[in-house]
Motif scaffolding. Structure first.
Motif, PDB file in Angstrom:
ATOM      1  N   UNK A   6       0.852  -1.189   0.000  1.00 33.51           N
ATOM      2  CA  UNK A   6       0.000   0.000   0.000  1.00 33.51           C
ATOM      3  C   UNK A   6       0.893   1.245   0.000  1.00 33.51           C
ATOM      4  N   UNK A   7       0.723   2.138  -0.967  1.00 32.67           N
ATOM      5  CA  UNK A   7       1.614   3.308  -1.074  1.00 32.67           C
ATOM      6  C   UNK A   7       1.594   4.201   0.165  1.00 32.67           C
ATOM      7  N   UNK A   8       0.450   4.330   0.813  1.00 36.88           N
ATOM      8  CA  UNK A   8       0.383   5.155   2.018  1.00 36.88           C
ATOM      9  C   UNK A   8       1.167   4.518   3.160  1.00 36.88           C
ATOM     10  N   UNK A   9       1.104   3.192   3.268  1.00 36.82           N
ATOM     11  CA  UNK A   9       1.863   2.486   4.301  1.00 36.82           C
ATOM     12  C   UNK A   9       3.364   2.652   4.053  1.00 36.82           C
ATOM     13  N   UNK A  10       3.769   2.534   2.798  1.00 35.22           N
ATOM     14  CA  UNK A  10       5.189   2.678   2.473  1.00 35.22           C
ATOM     15  C   UNK A  10       5.659   4.103   2.733  1.00 35.22           C
ATOM     16  N   UNK A  11       4.872   5.082   2.340  1.00 38.64           N
ATOM     17  CA  UNK A  11       5.246   6.481   2.595  1.00 38.64           C
ATOM     18  C   UNK A  11       5.364   6.737   4.089  1.00 38.64           C
ATOM     19  N   UNK A  12       4.419   6.223   4.892  1.00 39.54           N
ATOM     20  CA  UNK A  12       4.473   6.394   6.354  1.00 39.54           C
ATOM     21  C   UNK A  12       5.744   5.753   6.913  1.00 39.54           C
ATOM     22  N   UNK A  13       6.118   4.624   6.363  1.00 39.39           N
ATOM     23  CA  UNK A  13       7.355   3.962   6.803  1.00 39.39           C
ATOM     24  C   UNK A  13       8.569   4.844   6.503  1.00 39.39           C
ATOM     25  N   UNK A  14       8.626   5.380   5.296  1.00 41.03           N
ATOM     26  CA  UNK A  14       9.749   6.240   4.912  1.00 41.03           C
ATOM     27  C   UNK A  14       9.823   7.454   5.837  1.00 41.03           C
ATOM     28  N   UNK A  15       8.690   8.066   6.121  1.00 37.64           N
ATOM     29  CA  UNK A  15       8.664   9.233   7.016  1.00 37.64           C
ATOM     30  C   UNK A  15       9.167   8.840   8.406  1.00 37.64           C
ATOM     31  N   UNK A  16       8.741   7.692   8.886  1.00 37.38           N
ATOM     32  CA  UNK A  16       9.171   7.237  10.215  1.00 37.38           C
ATOM     33  C   UNK A  16      10.687   7.020  10.260  1.00 37.38           C
ATOM     34  N   UNK A  17      11.234   6.420   9.220  1.00 38.58           N
ATOM     35  CA  UNK A  17      12.657   6.085   9.204  1.00 38.58           C
ATOM     36  C   UNK A  17      13.534   7.309   8.932  1.00 38.58           C
ATOM     37  N   UNK A  18      13.140   8.138   7.963  1.00 35.37           N
ATOM     38  CA  UNK A  18      14.007   9.222   7.493  1.00 35.37           C
ATOM     39  C   UNK A  18      13.593  10.604   7.979  1.00 35.37           C
ATOM     40  N   UNK A  19      12.502  10.700   8.749  1.00 35.89           N
ATOM     41  CA  UNK A  19      12.076  11.991   9.286  1.00 35.89           C
ATOM     42  C   UNK A  19      11.324  12.858   8.293  1.00 35.89           C
TER      43      UNK A  19
END
Length: 154
Positions: A6-19
């Motif tokens: 899911x693109x929203x799940x992946x984007x949320x993951x990226x935000x969590x990891x990279x700020x």
């Protein structure tokens, strides 16, 4: 493949990891969730993600993360990117990291990557002009100032 998540799940993951939803390297803003890549799952949870882009016979690893670290997830993701680079006919895989990222420098060099370039002050410039979220102090309490490129010849 990252496109199966899911693109929203992946984007949320990226935000969590990279700020943020972006990473910065060599003066360029990159959006890992929008690039090709691979995802490692632990149940429904994203346990790791690697993104890349192919350009002129080279594959740039644009981001990689694994949680928990040192459990083989990062290696599996890196191997998947290297495999894709080979299938695409690339002759090198390269990446950019920062001077404080001693763990990454060791990780890549143990896997055959060699130092290719140093950009003194590149992180300072990126923080001032592209991504103010980049911390001033990085891993191991080391001030973040410079970018280093590493390359694996396939």
């Amino acid at each position: 493949p990252a496109g199966t998540i899911d693109p929203d799940q992946l984007r949320a993951h990226v935000v969590q990891v990279w700020g943020a939803d972006s990473v910065v390297a060599h003066g360029e803003v990159l959006l890992p969730a929008q690039l090709p890549g691979f995802v490692a799952l632990e149940g429904e949870r994203i346990a790791g993600h690697a993104s890349y882009r192919l350009q002129a016979g080279a594959c740039e690893l644009t981001s990689i993360d694994a949680d928990p670290p040192r459990q083989g997830v990062g290696t599996l993701l890196l191997d998947a990117v290297i495999g894709e680079a080979r299938r695409a006919g690339c002759v090198t895989v390269w990446l950019t990291t920062t001077n404080d990222n001693l763990d990454a420098l060791g990780f890549y060099q143990r896997r055959g990557f060699r130092l290719r370039a140093l950009r003194p002050g590149a992180v300072n410039l990126a923080r001032d002009t592209l991504k103010p979220e980049i911390p001033r102090i990085g891993s191991h309490g080391i001030p973040m100032h410079d970018e280093l490129d590493l390359e694996l010849v396939l």
